[in-house]
Design a protein around this motif. Sequence first.
Motif, PDB file in Angstrom:
ATOM      1  N   GLU A 126       0.831  -1.216   0.000  1.00 51.24           N
ATOM      2  CA  GLU A 126       0.000   0.000   0.000  1.00 51.24           C
ATOM      3  C   GLU A 126       0.858   1.256   0.000  1.00 51.24           C
ATOM      4  O   GLU A 126       0.525   2.253  -0.632  1.00 51.24           O
ATOM      5  CB  GLU A 126      -0.908  -0.012   1.238  1.00 51.24           C
ATOM      6  CG  GLU A 126      -1.817   1.191   1.371  1.00 51.24           C
ATOM      7  CD  GLU A 126      -2.969   1.180   0.374  1.00 51.24           C
ATOM      8  OE1 GLU A 126      -3.605   2.232   0.188  1.00 51.24           O
ATOM      9  OE2 GLU A 126      -3.236   0.117  -0.218  1.00 51.24           O
ATOM     10  N   TYR A 127       2.000   1.206   0.732  1.00 54.25           N
ATOM     11  CA  TYR A 127       2.877   2.381   0.853  1.00 54.25           C
ATOM     12  C   TYR A 127       4.298   1.974   0.436  1.00 54.25           C
ATOM     13  O   TYR A 127       5.161   1.726   1.285  1.00 54.25           O
ATOM     14  CB  TYR A 127       2.878   2.910   2.286  1.00 54.25           C
ATOM     15  CG  TYR A 127       1.518   3.339   2.773  1.00 54.25           C
ATOM     16  CD1 TYR A 127       0.915   4.502   2.286  1.00 54.25           C
ATOM     17  CD2 TYR A 127       0.815   2.582   3.720  1.00 54.25           C
ATOM     18  CE1 TYR A 127      -0.344   4.903   2.732  1.00 54.25           C
ATOM     19  CE2 TYR A 127      -0.438   2.971   4.163  1.00 54.25           C
ATOM     20  CZ  TYR A 127      -1.001   4.133   3.664  1.00 54.25           C
ATOM     21  OH  TYR A 127      -2.252   4.531   4.100  1.00 54.25           O
ATOM     22  N   PRO A 128       4.557   1.893  -0.852  1.00 52.87           N
ATOM     23  CA  PRO A 128       5.852   1.390  -1.325  1.00 52.87           C
ATOM     24  C   PRO A 128       7.037   2.281  -0.961  1.00 52.87           C
ATOM     25  O   PRO A 128       8.179   1.820  -1.018  1.00 52.87           O
ATOM     26  CB  PRO A 128       5.659   1.302  -2.844  1.00 52.87           C
ATOM     27  CG  PRO A 128       4.513   2.212  -3.149  1.00 52.87           C
ATOM     28  CD  PRO A 128       3.619   2.174  -1.955  1.00 52.87           C
ATOM     29  N   ARG A 129       6.782   3.541  -0.593  1.00 53.80           N
ATOM     30  CA  ARG A 129       7.896   4.418  -0.221  1.00 53.80           C
ATOM     31  C   ARG A 129       8.213   4.346   1.263  1.00 53.80           C
ATOM     32  O   ARG A 129       9.114   5.031   1.744  1.00 53.80           O
ATOM     33  CB  ARG A 129       7.587   5.858  -0.635  1.00 53.80           C
ATOM     34  CG  ARG A 129       7.538   6.036  -2.153  1.00 53.80           C
ATOM     35  CD  ARG A 129       7.279   7.471  -2.560  1.00 53.80           C
ATOM     36  NE  ARG A 129       8.313   8.379  -2.076  1.00 53.80           N
ATOM     37  CZ  ARG A 129       8.284   9.706  -2.265  1.00 53.80           C
ATOM     38  NH1 ARG A 129       7.271  10.251  -2.933  1.00 53.80           N
ATOM     39  NH2 ARG A 129       9.241  10.472  -1.794  1.00 53.80           N
ATOM     40  N   ALA A 130       7.476   3.527   1.989  1.00 55.39           N
ATOM     41  CA  ALA A 130       7.794   3.283   3.397  1.00 55.39           C
ATOM     42  C   ALA A 130       8.775   2.120   3.491  1.00 55.39           C
ATOM     43  O   ALA A 130       8.673   1.147   2.745  1.00 55.39           O
ATOM     44  CB  ALA A 130       6.529   2.958   4.188  1.00 55.39           C
ATOM     45  N   SER A 131       9.728   2.228   4.375  1.00 58.66           N
ATOM     46  CA  SER A 131      10.694   1.143   4.584  1.00 58.66           C
ATOM     47  C   SER A 131      10.584   0.679   6.031  1.00 58.66           C
ATOM     48  O   SER A 131      10.632   1.483   6.959  1.00 58.66           O
ATOM     49  CB  SER A 131      12.123   1.607   4.280  1.00 58.66           C
ATOM     50  OG  SER A 131      12.478   2.703   5.095  1.00 58.66           O
ATOM     51  N   VAL A 132      10.416  -0.629   6.208  1.00 54.91           N
ATOM     52  CA  VAL A 132      10.176  -1.193   7.529  1.00 54.91           C
ATOM     53  C   VAL A 132      11.436  -1.858   8.053  1.00 54.91           C
ATOM     54  O   VAL A 132      12.026  -2.714   7.393  1.00 54.91           O
ATOM     55  CB  VAL A 132       9.035  -2.220   7.494  1.00 54.91           C
ATOM     56  CG1 VAL A 132       8.816  -2.834   8.881  1.00 54.91           C
ATOM     57  CG2 VAL A 132       7.744  -1.568   6.992  1.00 54.91           C
ATOM     58  N   GLU A 133      11.846  -1.450   9.252  1.00 53.06           N
ATOM     59  CA  GLU A 133      12.890  -2.156   9.992  1.00 53.06           C
ATOM     60  C   GLU A 133      12.191  -3.001  11.049  1.00 53.06           C
ATOM     61  O   GLU A 133      11.382  -2.483  11.820  1.00 53.06           O
ATOM     62  CB  GLU A 133      13.852  -1.181  10.664  1.00 53.06           C
ATOM     63  CG  GLU A 133      14.919  -1.864  11.500  1.00 53.06           C
ATOM     64  CD  GLU A 133      15.743  -0.897  12.323  1.00 53.06           C
ATOM     65  OE1 GLU A 133      16.433  -1.360  13.243  1.00 53.06           O
ATOM     66  OE2 GLU A 133      15.667   0.318  12.059  1.00 53.06           O
ATOM     67  N   PHE A 134      12.472  -4.279  11.077  1.00 59.58           N
ATOM     68  CA  PHE A 134      11.741  -5.222  11.920  1.00 59.58           C
ATOM     69  C   PHE A 134      12.662  -5.825  12.965  1.00 59.58           C
ATOM     70  O   PHE A 134      13.774  -6.243  12.652  1.00 59.58           O
ATOM     71  CB  PHE A 134      11.118  -6.307  11.027  1.00 59.58           C
ATOM     72  CG  PHE A 134      10.711  -7.543  11.761  1.00 59.58           C
ATOM     73  CD1 PHE A 134       9.727  -7.496  12.727  1.00 59.58           C
ATOM     74  CD2 PHE A 134      11.307  -8.763  11.480  1.00 59.58           C
ATOM     75  CE1 PHE A 134       9.342  -8.636  13.401  1.00 59.58           C
ATOM     76  CE2 PHE A 134      10.927  -9.912  12.141  1.00 59.58           C
ATOM     77  CZ  PHE A 134       9.941  -9.843  13.101  1.00 59.58           C
ATOM     78  N   ARG A 135      12.185  -5.878  14.210  1.00 59.35           N
ATOM     79  CA  ARG A 135      12.962  -6.499  15.279  1.00 59.35           C
ATOM     80  C   ARG A 135      12.052  -7.394  16.122  1.00 59.35           C
ATOM     81  O   ARG A 135      10.989  -6.960  16.549  1.00 59.35           O
ATOM     82  CB  ARG A 135      13.579  -5.443  16.202  1.00 59.35           C
ATOM     83  CG  ARG A 135      14.483  -4.450  15.512  1.00 59.35           C
ATOM     84  CD  ARG A 135      15.053  -3.472  16.506  1.00 59.35           C
ATOM     85  NE  ARG A 135      15.714  -2.358  15.850  1.00 59.35           N
ATOM     86  CZ  ARG A 135      16.247  -1.321  16.497  1.00 59.35           C
ATOM     87  NH1 ARG A 135      16.200  -1.280  17.815  1.00 59.35           N
ATOM     88  NH2 ARG A 135      16.825  -0.348  15.833  1.00 59.35           N
ATOM     89  N   GLU A 136      12.485  -8.619  16.355  1.00 63.19           N
ATOM     90  CA  GLU A 136      11.814  -9.522  17.289  1.00 63.19           C
ATOM     91  C   GLU A 136      12.573  -9.500  18.605  1.00 63.19           C
ATOM     92  O   GLU A 136      13.802  -9.567  18.621  1.00 63.19           O
ATOM     93  CB  GLU A 136      11.831 -10.956  16.749  1.00 63.19           C
ATOM     94  CG  GLU A 136      10.681 -11.320  15.871  1.00 63.19           C
ATOM     95  CD  GLU A 136      10.698 -12.793  15.505  1.00 63.19           C
ATOM     96  OE1 GLU A 136       9.628 -13.353  15.314  1.00 63.19           O
ATOM     97  OE2 GLU A 136      11.800 -13.366  15.413  1.00 63.19           O
ATOM     98  N   ASP A 137      11.826  -9.440  19.720  1.00 53.45           N
ATOM     99  CA  ASP A 137      12.512  -9.451  21.006  1.00 53.45           C
ATOM    100  C   ASP A 137      11.502  -9.718  22.114  1.00 53.45           C
ATOM    101  O   ASP A 137      10.292  -9.710  21.896  1.00 53.45           O
ATOM    102  CB  ASP A 137      13.229  -8.116  21.256  1.00 53.45           C
ATOM    103  CG  ASP A 137      14.584  -8.313  21.908  1.00 53.45           C
ATOM    104  OD1 ASP A 137      14.707  -9.253  22.736  1.00 53.45           O
ATOM    105  OD2 ASP A 137      15.516  -7.551  21.611  1.00 53.45           O
ATOM    106  N   THR A 138      12.031  -9.946  23.318  1.00 52.07           N
ATOM    107  CA  THR A 138      11.161 -10.139  24.464  1.00 52.07           C
ATOM    108  C   THR A 138      10.425  -8.835  24.763  1.00 52.07           C
ATOM    109  O   THR A 138      10.852  -7.751  24.359  1.00 52.07           O
ATOM    110  CB  THR A 138      11.974 -10.535  25.701  1.00 52.07           C
ATOM    111  OG1 THR A 138      12.849  -9.457  26.050  1.00 52.07           O
ATOM    112  CG2 THR A 138      12.791 -11.793  25.444  1.00 52.07           C
TER     113      THR A 138
END
Length: 303
Positions: A126-138
Motif C-alpha cells: 500500500e505504501y511502497p515508499r515506506a521502509s520497515v525495519e523489523f525487530r523480534e525481542d522479548t
Amino acid sequence: MPRPDNVPVYTMRQLAAFVAVAETGTISGAAERMHLSQSALSAAVTDLEKALKAQLCVRRRARGVQLTPTGEAVLSRARALLQQAGELQADASGEGGVVAGPIAVGCYPALGPTILPSMLYAFTAEYPRASVEFREDTQNRLRTQLEGGELDVAIVYDLDLSPEWQTVPLMTREPMVVLGAEHPLAGVDGPVRLADLAEHPMVLLDAPPSTNHAMDVCREAGFAPRVAYRTANFETARAFVGRGLGWTLLLQRPRVDVTYEGLPVVVKPIADPKPASVAVVVAWHQEATLSRVARAFIRFVTP
C-alpha cells in the motif's frame, strides 16, 4: 542583535550528527553516513555539546563512542525533532500527503511468524515508499527500545503492558492446548480439561509474558504444571510436543499442525473453566511523537 530566548542555539545538522554517532557507534561510521569528514562530524557533535552545556558522549580511541546518561536522554528527543523537521520540509514542499520513510516495528517472537508477514506485506504494498525495519525481542526489551526511541511501534500481547504505552487492539487469541499425536488426550472428542494434564509433563514457552500467562491459566484450573522443558522459541515448543516430550499451552496456531520435522500435533480448545481470550495490540509510548509513516501503519493495521 541578541538571540530571542526561545530560539535554540543548536542546529538540525548538529542533532543529525549526534544521532548518527549514537546509531553507528563511531565517528568514522557517522561521518560516512552523513557524507562528512570525520573532523567535521566530530566538530558538529562538540558544538552541540557546547550549545547544550552537557557532555553527550565519551570518545574512546579504538573503542568507538559511548553515550553518557545525558546523551541517552537527549537521543530520543533529537530523533523526534529531526523527524518533525523532515515532515515540516515535506509539508512545505507539497509532499506532506506522501507516506514515505522508515518505521521501526518491534514484535513479540510468537507473533512474528504467524501474523506479521502478511501485515508487513500488505502495508508495504500500500505504501511502497515506506521502509520497515523489523525487530523480534522479548517484551521487556521491546519496552526498553520503545522508551529509548529505537522503535516506533510494537506488536505484542495485551499482557503485563507498561502503563506508559498506548495501544490499539488488532485481534484476540484463545489459549489452546497442543498435544502430540500419541498423547492419551489427543483422540478425545471436543475440548480438554486442563486439570486432566496435571500429571503429564509440560513444555513451557518460557518467554515473558507468555510464561506467567501459561502458569496463571494452569493455576486457575487448579494445578501447577509439571514443567519438563522450557524454551523461548514458539516453534521449538511445538517440535518438542510433536516428539512426545510433553504438552504445551499456546496462543498462536500456524495454519498447518505439523512441526519442522513433519510430525503432527493436535490442537485442542480448553474446556470449562475456559481461560480468558488475550488481545494482540499495536503499542507505542504515549510520549512519543509518531512519524507520518508510524501513524499510517497504525491506521492500516487497525481493524
